[in-house]
Design a protein around this motif. Sequence first.
Motif, PDB file in Angstrom:
ATOM      1  N   PHE A   1      66.028 -30.320 193.559  1.00  0.00           N
ATOM      2  CA  PHE A   1      65.678 -30.916 192.265  1.00  0.00           C
ATOM      3  C   PHE A   1      66.482 -30.288 191.130  1.00  0.00           C
ATOM      4  CE2 PHE A   1      61.324 -33.147 192.702  1.00  0.00           C
ATOM      5  CZ  PHE A   1      61.777 -33.802 193.842  1.00  0.00           C
ATOM      6  N   GLU A   2      66.724 -28.977 191.241  1.00  0.00           N
ATOM      7  CA  GLU A   2      67.535 -28.310 190.223  1.00  0.00           C
ATOM      8  C   GLU A   2      68.977 -28.831 190.273  1.00  0.00           C
ATOM      9  OE1 GLU A   2      68.806 -25.932 187.180  1.00  0.00           O
ATOM     10  OE2 GLU A   2      66.760 -26.426 187.813  1.00  0.00           O
ATOM     11  N   HIS A   3      69.508 -29.037 191.482  1.00  0.00           N
ATOM     12  CA  HIS A   3      70.864 -29.582 191.608  1.00  0.00           C
ATOM     13  C   HIS A   3      70.940 -31.018 191.096  1.00  0.00           C
ATOM     14  CE1 HIS A   3      71.631 -26.509 195.053  1.00  0.00           C
ATOM     15  NE2 HIS A   3      71.905 -25.999 193.865  1.00  0.00           N
ATOM     16  N   TYR A   4      69.901 -31.804 191.392  1.00  0.00           N
ATOM     17  CA  TYR A   4      69.858 -33.177 190.867  1.00  0.00           C
ATOM     18  C   TYR A   4      69.899 -33.167 189.341  1.00  0.00           C
ATOM     19  CZ  TYR A   4      68.704 -35.675 195.230  1.00  0.00           C
ATOM     20  OH  TYR A   4      68.737 -36.250 196.479  1.00  0.00           O
ATOM     21  N   SER A   5      69.068 -32.313 188.752  1.00  0.00           N
ATOM     22  CA  SER A   5      68.980 -32.265 187.289  1.00  0.00           C
ATOM     23  C   SER A   5      70.294 -31.781 186.670  1.00  0.00           C
ATOM     24  CB  SER A   5      67.832 -31.340 186.882  1.00  0.00           C
ATOM     25  OG  SER A   5      67.739 -31.227 185.485  1.00  0.00           O
ATOM     26  N   ARG A   6      70.881 -30.756 187.264  1.00  0.00           N
ATOM     27  CA  ARG A   6      72.101 -30.191 186.692  1.00  0.00           C
ATOM     28  C   ARG A   6      73.271 -31.176 186.796  1.00  0.00           C
ATOM     29  NH1 ARG A   6      73.464 -24.508 189.102  1.00  0.00           N
ATOM     30  NH2 ARG A   6      71.405 -24.159 188.154  1.00  0.00           N
ATOM     31  N   SER A   7      73.400 -31.827 187.960  1.00  0.00           N
ATOM     32  CA  SER A   7      74.512 -32.761 188.124  1.00  0.00           C
ATOM     33  C   SER A   7      74.340 -33.993 187.244  1.00  0.00           C
ATOM     34  CB  SER A   7      74.636 -33.178 189.597  1.00  0.00           C
ATOM     35  OG  SER A   7      73.473 -33.856 190.028  1.00  0.00           O
ATOM     36  N   ARG A   8      73.090 -34.369 186.953  1.00  0.00           N
ATOM     37  CA  ARG A   8      72.857 -35.529 186.065  1.00  0.00           C
ATOM     38  C   ARG A   8      73.210 -35.204 184.624  1.00  0.00           C
ATOM     39  NH1 ARG A   8      73.436 -39.223 183.874  1.00  0.00           N
ATOM     40  NH2 ARG A   8      72.333 -41.215 183.753  1.00  0.00           N
ATOM     41  N   GLN A   9      73.075 -33.942 184.242  1.00  0.00           N
ATOM     42  CA  GLN A   9      73.369 -33.542 182.864  1.00  0.00           C
ATOM     43  C   GLN A   9      74.832 -33.177 182.656  1.00  0.00           C
ATOM     44  OE1 GLN A   9      70.645 -30.400 181.893  1.00  0.00           O
ATOM     45  NE2 GLN A   9      68.810 -31.668 182.212  1.00  0.00           N
ATOM     46  N   ASP A  10      75.564 -32.914 183.776  1.00  0.00           N
ATOM     47  CA  ASP A  10      76.979 -32.546 183.662  1.00  0.00           C
ATOM     48  C   ASP A  10      77.802 -33.718 183.135  1.00  0.00           C
ATOM     49  OD1 ASP A  10      76.605 -29.975 184.504  1.00  0.00           O
ATOM     50  OD2 ASP A  10      77.235 -30.336 186.587  1.00  0.00           O
ATOM     51  N   THR A  11      78.766 -33.389 182.313  1.00  0.00           N
ATOM     52  CA  THR A  11      79.687 -34.415 181.775  1.00  0.00           C
ATOM     53  C   THR A  11      81.139 -34.008 182.022  1.00  0.00           C
ATOM     54  OG1 THR A  11      79.615 -33.311 179.610  1.00  0.00           O
ATOM     55  CG2 THR A  11      78.073 -35.136 179.984  1.00  0.00           C
ATOM     56  N   ASP A  12      81.348 -33.187 183.065  1.00  0.00           N
ATOM     57  CA  ASP A  12      82.691 -32.658 183.323  1.00  0.00           C
ATOM     58  C   ASP A  12      83.544 -33.592 184.169  1.00  0.00           C
ATOM     59  OD1 ASP A  12      81.325 -32.455 185.673  1.00  0.00           O
ATOM     60  OD2 ASP A  12      81.643 -30.295 185.972  1.00  0.00           O
ATOM     61  N   GLY A  13      82.981 -34.743 184.553  1.00  0.00           N
ATOM     62  CA  GLY A  13      83.748 -35.696 185.337  1.00  0.00           C
ATOM     63  C   GLY A  13      83.933 -35.309 186.790  1.00  0.00           C
ATOM     64  N   SER A  14      83.151 -34.382 187.252  1.00  0.00           N
ATOM     65  CA  SER A  14      83.235 -33.981 188.655  1.00  0.00           C
ATOM     66  C   SER A  14      82.645 -35.066 189.543  1.00  0.00           C
ATOM     67  CB  SER A  14      82.480 -32.668 188.874  1.00  0.00           C
ATOM     68  OG  SER A  14      81.093 -32.841 188.601  1.00  0.00           O
ATOM     69  N   LEU A  15      82.916 -34.956 190.857  1.00  0.00           N
ATOM     70  CA  LEU A  15      82.391 -35.939 191.797  1.00  0.00           C
ATOM     71  C   LEU A  15      80.865 -35.973 191.761  1.00  0.00           C
ATOM     72  CD1 LEU A  15      82.669 -37.968 194.079  1.00  0.00           C
ATOM     73  CD2 LEU A  15      82.919 -36.061 195.688  1.00  0.00           C
ATOM     74  N   ALA A  16      80.226 -34.795 191.660  1.00  0.00           N
ATOM     75  CA  ALA A  16      78.761 -34.747 191.629  1.00  0.00           C
ATOM     76  C   ALA A  16      78.210 -35.476 190.412  1.00  0.00           C
ATOM     77  CB  ALA A  16      78.284 -33.297 191.631  1.00  0.00           C
ATOM     78  N   SER A  17      78.867 -35.302 189.256  1.00  0.00           N
ATOM     79  CA  SER A  17      78.378 -35.980 188.045  1.00  0.00           C
ATOM     80  C   SER A  17      78.609 -37.483 188.116  1.00  0.00           C
ATOM     81  CB  SER A  17      79.068 -35.380 186.817  1.00  0.00           C
ATOM     82  OG  SER A  17      80.465 -35.638 186.853  1.00  0.00           O
ATOM     83  N   ILE A  18      79.730 -37.901 188.705  1.00  0.00           N
ATOM     84  CA  ILE A  18      79.993 -39.334 188.879  1.00  0.00           C
ATOM     85  C   ILE A  18      78.961 -39.956 189.819  1.00  0.00           C
ATOM     86  CG2 ILE A  18      81.643 -41.027 189.775  1.00  0.00           C
ATOM     87  CD1 ILE A  18      82.431 -39.849 187.081  1.00  0.00           C
ATOM     88  N   LEU A  19      78.673 -39.271 190.921  1.00  0.00           N
ATOM     89  CA  LEU A  19      77.678 -39.773 191.864  1.00  0.00           C
ATOM     90  C   LEU A  19      76.295 -39.876 191.227  1.00  0.00           C
ATOM     91  CD1 LEU A  19      78.714 -37.688 195.025  1.00  0.00           C
ATOM     92  CD2 LEU A  19      78.922 -40.176 194.764  1.00  0.00           C
ATOM     93  N   SER A  20      76.002 -38.967 190.303  1.00  0.00           N
ATOM     94  CA  SER A  20      74.691 -38.969 189.657  1.00  0.00           C
ATOM     95  C   SER A  20      74.526 -40.097 188.661  1.00  0.00           C
ATOM     96  CB  SER A  20      74.450 -37.623 188.958  1.00  0.00           C
ATOM     97  OG  SER A  20      74.397 -36.576 189.911  1.00  0.00           O
ATOM     98  N   THR A  21      75.624 -40.694 188.218  1.00  0.00           N
ATOM     99  CA  THR A  21      75.528 -41.791 187.251  1.00  0.00           C
ATOM    100  C   THR A  21      75.837 -43.145 187.870  1.00  0.00           C
ATOM    101  OG1 THR A  21      77.835 -41.405 186.604  1.00  0.00           O
ATOM    102  CG2 THR A  21      76.129 -40.268 185.333  1.00  0.00           C
ATOM    103  N   LEU A  22      75.903 -43.210 189.177  1.00  0.00           N
ATOM    104  CA  LEU A  22      76.255 -44.463 189.846  1.00  0.00           C
ATOM    105  C   LEU A  22      75.280 -45.585 189.545  1.00  0.00           C
ATOM    106  CD1 LEU A  22      77.564 -43.506 193.397  1.00  0.00           C
ATOM    107  CD2 LEU A  22      78.833 -44.466 191.488  1.00  0.00           C
TER     108      LEU A  22
END
Length: 564
Positions: free
Chosen positions: A123-144
């Motif tokens: 859940f912490e990883h989900y929350s952190r990757s959703r808030q990231d705006t660095d354009g990483s793969l994890a952040s892109i996947l979180s905004t799909l």
Amino acid sequence: MGNWVVNHWFSVLFLATWLGLNVFLFVHAFLSYEKADKYYYTREILGSALAWARASARCLNFNSMLILLPVCRNLLSFLRGTCSFCRCTLRKQLDHNLTFHKLVAYMICLHTAIHIIAHLFNFEHYSRSRQDTDGSLASILSTLSHQEKGEGSWLNPIQSPNMTVEYLTFTSIAGLTGVIITIALVLMVTSAMEFIRRSYFEVFWYTHHIFIIYFIGLGIHGIGGIVRGQTEDSLNESHPHRCAESFKHWDDHDSHCKHPRFEGLPAESCKWILAPGVLYIFERILRFYRSQQKVVITKVVMHPSKVLELQMNKRGFSVEVGQYIFVNCPSISYLEWHPFTLTSAPEEDFFSIHIRAAGDWTENLIRAFEQQQSPIPRIEVDGPFGTVSEDVFQYEVAVLVGAGIGVTPFASILKSIWYKFQREDHNLKTQTIYFYWICRETGAFAWFNDLLASLEREMEELGKVDFLNYRLFLTGWDSNIAGHAALNFDKATDILTGLKQKTSFGRPMWDNEFSTIANAHPRSVVGVFLCGPQTLAKSLSKRCHQYSSLDPRKVQFYFNKENF
């Protein structure tokens, strides 16, 4: 020590198999989620916490499948009494059903802790990757979910940067049922502690039935599908090994890699718990049906030390020595059922139990019968169920040890022996019985004296004085009682019990007792049976091992403890 070793190693093999299956399931699930291409993108967000959560979930399901089987008492009685393949070694394992039940519960607690901790990280990883705006793969996947509309598009259950982990926990099926399951498990485990179970049985009884909520919650826990993996069609179209590195070009029209699509993992728990759940429901239906059959109370006797004896009849009721029943009194509680060992012999035309005041329920029951209400309180009976004491007549020499009211299974055995001698039963294998009864107060001996006196006379008349060797031990006394007994020691009968065997003060010296029995029966198989506390069980078990010969042709001690 030969058979003792066989039984010991059979128990070790059984536990090793169970532990091995847990390890195998954990490792297999861990590697599947850590290596499978289907979860490549999920691991980009969650890392190894995904594998830890899913592996512990697999073991949770496995042990939840097993937890009900050791308490299916009708199944165990069937295996004990009627199955041709259920030989002595296997029957010994059935006697450890509650021990295995506890071990499985501890394993459930362990994997629950791993599962919860892993999901906290998830859940912490989900929350952190959703808030990231660095354009990483994890952040892109979180905004799909915002870029690609459709049911199969999203991977991160946190749909906006403002959504909190707490909100997701209490609004999702997986999160809410997880909280409920955990609370139910904590309540069940804590209320089953020895102190609470012995001192506050009602608390244990009611709280333990929260297992219904636990299994319902477990069955629907995975329906929400929070943890997701890539669909098969999406894998064929946009395999992560080809497309993961080019995730920034997923939006390009001329790109061969499209946005991956995902699906929730199928709920697995129902598949694991369905069969044992159905078996347990059938077990409870059978027990309910039997409990509704009419019970006629034929005699009520109040013995000293607040011990109530109930003699009863019930249509089609058939027993063996040492078995036990569950008793309910609707006028006291509709839901509470308490186990009591039968004190009657199979040869008698009634069945009986002795109830000592040891809690609110037993005190209320005794008070209800003391008041001689008309009509007398109605009693419901479920059983009988098999115990280790059923095997007593399979041994050449039997050592019976009862502590306080724990003498009840041996009352049934000794009564049955009395009837067998009266009827000249030549099939009786047992040649000698050593009986030890340990009590805190003199009044506790009173209700059992008549049976022992009858056995004394019977053995004398038949010339079998050495068949029954019994010792009574008083652990609670004052100087007046000891002095009075010492002054009257030369009398033919004991001043405290009226029996020929003198009462001993203190506890048995078990090393001396076992040494004497081993010397008296150098080539015999000796069954040691206990109904008493765990501390005494450890002491007797240790001495059974210590005094058994290395040569299987010589004296062998087998320890058996009542568990119900």
